[in-house]
Design a protein around this motif. Structure first.
Motif, PDB file in Angstrom:
ATOM      1  N   GLU A  56       4.101  -5.196   1.273  1.00 42.22           N
ATOM      2  CA  GLU A  56       2.907  -4.606   0.590  1.00 42.22           C
ATOM      3  C   GLU A  56       2.095  -4.343   1.788  1.00 42.22           C
ATOM      4  O   GLU A  56       1.402  -3.186   1.900  1.00 42.22           O
ATOM      5  CB  GLU A  56       2.255  -5.613  -0.211  1.00 42.22           C
ATOM      6  CG  GLU A  56       3.058  -5.722  -1.615  1.00 42.22           C
ATOM      7  CD  GLU A  56       3.204  -4.541  -2.359  1.00 42.22           C
ATOM      8  OE1 GLU A  56       2.343  -3.389  -2.316  1.00 42.22           O
ATOM      9  OE2 GLU A  56       4.492  -4.164  -2.486  1.00 42.22           O
ATOM     10  N   THR A  57       2.064  -5.073   2.890  1.00 40.37           N
ATOM     11  CA  THR A  57       1.137  -4.552   4.121  1.00 40.37           C
ATOM     12  C   THR A  57       1.953  -3.543   4.936  1.00 40.37           C
ATOM     13  O   THR A  57       1.098  -2.538   5.194  1.00 40.37           O
ATOM     14  CB  THR A  57       1.462  -6.024   5.063  1.00 40.37           C
ATOM     15  OG1 THR A  57       0.930  -6.995   4.631  1.00 40.37           O
ATOM     16  CG2 THR A  57       0.546  -5.458   6.329  1.00 40.37           C
ATOM     17  N   ARG A  82       3.701  -1.089   3.109  1.00 38.32           N
ATOM     18  CA  ARG A  82       3.285   0.028   2.474  1.00 38.32           C
ATOM     19  C   ARG A  82       1.825   0.533   2.625  1.00 38.32           C
ATOM     20  O   ARG A  82       1.436   1.604   2.665  1.00 38.32           O
ATOM     21  CB  ARG A  82       3.316  -0.111   0.884  1.00 38.32           C
ATOM     22  CG  ARG A  82       4.846  -0.101   0.305  1.00 38.32           C
ATOM     23  CD  ARG A  82       4.905  -0.110  -1.175  1.00 38.32           C
ATOM     24  NE  ARG A  82       6.341  -0.066  -1.389  1.00 38.32           N
ATOM     25  CZ  ARG A  82       7.304  -1.093  -1.476  1.00 38.32           C
ATOM     26  NH1 ARG A  82       6.919  -2.364  -1.482  1.00 38.32           N
ATOM     27  NH2 ARG A  82       8.441  -0.764  -1.894  1.00 38.32           N
ATOM     28  N   ALA A  83       0.889  -0.330   2.816  1.00 41.58           N
ATOM     29  CA  ALA A  83      -0.496  -0.085   2.845  1.00 41.58           C
ATOM     30  C   ALA A  83      -0.735   0.685   4.186  1.00 41.58           C
ATOM     31  O   ALA A  83      -1.526   1.520   4.427  1.00 41.58           O
ATOM     32  CB  ALA A  83      -1.351  -1.336   2.714  1.00 41.58           C
ATOM     33  N   ARG A  84      -0.075   0.134   5.203  1.00 41.72           N
ATOM     34  CA  ARG A  84      -0.147   0.695   6.671  1.00 41.72           C
ATOM     35  C   ARG A  84       0.462   2.194   6.592  1.00 41.72           C
ATOM     36  O   ARG A  84      -0.287   2.895   7.069  1.00 41.72           O
ATOM     37  CB  ARG A  84       0.670  -0.146   7.921  1.00 41.72           C
ATOM     38  CG  ARG A  84       0.572   0.501   9.095  1.00 41.72           C
ATOM     39  CD  ARG A  84       1.238  -0.451  10.141  1.00 41.72           C
ATOM     40  NE  ARG A  84       2.497  -0.861   9.716  1.00 41.72           N
ATOM     41  CZ  ARG A  84       3.602  -0.138   9.946  1.00 41.72           C
ATOM     42  NH1 ARG A  84       3.503   1.259  10.490  1.00 41.72           N
ATOM     43  NH2 ARG A  84       4.936  -0.526   9.444  1.00 41.72           N
ATOM     44  N   LEU A 107       0.535   4.208   3.820  1.00 45.40           N
ATOM     45  CA  LEU A 107      -0.261   4.933   3.296  1.00 45.40           C
ATOM     46  C   LEU A 107      -1.517   5.549   4.133  1.00 45.40           C
ATOM     47  O   LEU A 107      -1.556   6.543   4.315  1.00 45.40           O
ATOM     48  CB  LEU A 107      -0.746   4.220   2.097  1.00 45.40           C
ATOM     49  CG  LEU A 107      -1.789   5.202   1.254  1.00 45.40           C
ATOM     50  CD1 LEU A 107      -1.408   6.111   0.603  1.00 45.40           C
ATOM     51  CD2 LEU A 107      -2.548   3.971   0.285  1.00 45.40           C
ATOM     52  N   TYR A 108      -2.010   4.582   5.006  1.00 50.96           N
ATOM     53  CA  TYR A 108      -3.105   4.821   5.695  1.00 50.96           C
ATOM     54  C   TYR A 108      -2.658   5.715   6.820  1.00 50.96           C
ATOM     55  O   TYR A 108      -3.249   6.970   7.142  1.00 50.96           O
ATOM     56  CB  TYR A 108      -3.588   3.532   6.646  1.00 50.96           C
ATOM     57  CG  TYR A 108      -4.664   4.034   7.529  1.00 50.96           C
ATOM     58  CD1 TYR A 108      -5.961   4.143   7.081  1.00 50.96           C
ATOM     59  CD2 TYR A 108      -4.222   4.090   8.915  1.00 50.96           C
ATOM     60  CE1 TYR A 108      -7.024   4.538   8.055  1.00 50.96           C
ATOM     61  CE2 TYR A 108      -5.238   4.349   9.618  1.00 50.96           C
ATOM     62  CZ  TYR A 108      -6.804   4.536   9.423  1.00 50.96           C
ATOM     63  OH  TYR A 108      -7.593   4.935  10.345  1.00 50.96           O
ATOM     64  N   SER A 138       0.306  12.621   3.096  1.00 48.80           N
ATOM     65  CA  SER A 138      -0.495  11.787   2.175  1.00 48.80           C
ATOM     66  C   SER A 138       0.088  11.962   0.569  1.00 48.80           C
ATOM     67  O   SER A 138       0.048  10.942  -0.104  1.00 48.80           O
ATOM     68  CB  SER A 138      -1.926  11.966   2.080  1.00 48.80           C
ATOM     69  OG  SER A 138      -2.354  13.418   1.927  1.00 48.80           O
ATOM     70  N   LYS A 169       1.822   9.147  -1.648  1.00 51.38           N
ATOM     71  CA  LYS A 169       1.498   8.820  -3.013  1.00 51.38           C
ATOM     72  C   LYS A 169       2.495   8.637  -4.211  1.00 51.38           C
ATOM     73  O   LYS A 169       2.776   8.051  -5.056  1.00 51.38           O
ATOM     74  CB  LYS A 169       0.370   9.769  -3.535  1.00 51.38           C
ATOM     75  CG  LYS A 169      -0.047   9.286  -4.921  1.00 51.38           C
ATOM     76  CD  LYS A 169      -1.192  10.595  -5.584  1.00 51.38           C
ATOM     77  CE  LYS A 169      -1.404  10.192  -6.746  1.00 51.38           C
ATOM     78  NZ  LYS A 169      -2.286  11.335  -7.695  1.00 51.38           N
ATOM     79  N   SER A 197       5.556   3.549  -3.270  1.00 57.06           N
ATOM     80  CA  SER A 197       5.661   2.519  -4.204  1.00 57.06           C
ATOM     81  C   SER A 197       6.981   2.290  -4.603  1.00 57.06           C
ATOM     82  O   SER A 197       7.469   1.099  -4.954  1.00 57.06           O
ATOM     83  CB  SER A 197       4.679   2.718  -5.533  1.00 57.06           C
ATOM     84  OG  SER A 197       5.418   3.832  -6.264  1.00 57.06           O
ATOM     85  N   LEU A 250      -8.242   8.240  -3.603  1.00 55.15           N
ATOM     86  CA  LEU A 250      -7.522   6.932  -3.468  1.00 55.15           C
ATOM     87  C   LEU A 250      -7.700   6.194  -4.904  1.00 55.15           C
ATOM     88  O   LEU A 250      -7.055   4.982  -4.965  1.00 55.15           O
ATOM     89  CB  LEU A 250      -8.112   5.851  -2.486  1.00 55.15           C
ATOM     90  CG  LEU A 250      -7.636   6.688  -1.167  1.00 55.15           C
ATOM     91  CD1 LEU A 250      -8.431   5.805   0.059  1.00 55.15           C
ATOM     92  CD2 LEU A 250      -6.102   6.732  -0.706  1.00 55.15           C
ATOM     93  N   LEU A 291      -4.574   4.036  -6.412  1.00 49.61           N
ATOM     94  CA  LEU A 291      -3.961   2.776  -5.698  1.00 49.61           C
ATOM     95  C   LEU A 291      -4.340   1.480  -6.957  1.00 49.61           C
ATOM     96  O   LEU A 291      -3.466   0.670  -6.716  1.00 49.61           O
ATOM     97  CB  LEU A 291      -4.817   2.452  -4.679  1.00 49.61           C
ATOM     98  CG  LEU A 291      -4.266   3.537  -3.431  1.00 49.61           C
ATOM     99  CD1 LEU A 291      -5.255   2.951  -2.148  1.00 49.61           C
ATOM    100  CD2 LEU A 291      -3.050   3.262  -2.971  1.00 49.61           C
TER     101      LEU A 291
END
Length: 163
Positions: A61-62, A64-66, A68-69, A84, A88, A92, A155, A158
């Motif tokens: 999950e970290t 994926r978040a990184r 995404l950023y 981006s 999106k 996931s 966003l 999310l």
């Protein structure tokens, strides 16, 4: 009475400019005279990027978040939009292996234009980046549904449950 001084000044993008002081202000008449001077390259500063390193112990999950950023903050608009929107739609449901391949793809090359050219098939993809994630990105870049892709997604998605 003094005559106004006329001088030439090199402007970075428009060639030579003729400048005349007018009532305390300088008026600029832009014009182009022949070929531009040869670029010496002395004003180019290349800052080496730290080498990309895989993060094997990073929680998914970290990661994926990184990713995404990092997909949204590219430094060039074309990749910000392309990556981006791709993130999106795909992050996931990517496996850990695919996330690692995507991480390498967007973070190892030092030139963002390379990523864009590979995704749009303007240049061949190097063998090291030729994999199923690159194939997914190339397919996404074709935009077969003719979606309007003018900006990054908001966003809010999310906070929605995945489809």
């Amino acid at each position: 009475q003094r005559r106004p001084t006329v001088f030439l000044r090199l402007c970075s993008l428009s060639g030579w400019a003729l400048c005349r002081p007018v009532s305390g202000h300088v008026s600029v008449q832009r014009g182009y005279r022949g070929d531009s001077p040869t670029d010496s390259g002395k004003d180019v500063l290349e800052i080496p990027l730290p080498p990309w390193q895989e993060r094997p112990d990073e929680p998914l999950e970290t990661k994926r978040a990184r990713l995404l950023y990092e997909s949204r903050k590219r430094g060039m608009l074309e990749n910000c939009i392309l990556l981006s929107l791709f993130a999106k739609e795909n992050l996931s449901r990517m496996s850990e292996r695919q996330l690692n391949l995507y991480d390498r793809l967007i973070n190892e090359p030092s030139n963002d234009w390379d990523i864009y050219y590979w995704a749009t098939e303007a240049k061949p993809t190097p063998a090291v980046f030729e994999n199923d994630v690159m194939a997914m990105l190339r397919e996404f870049a074709k935009n077969k549904n003719r979606e309007q892709r003018l900006r990054q997604p908001d966003l809010e998605y999310l906070f929605e449950s995945p489809r």
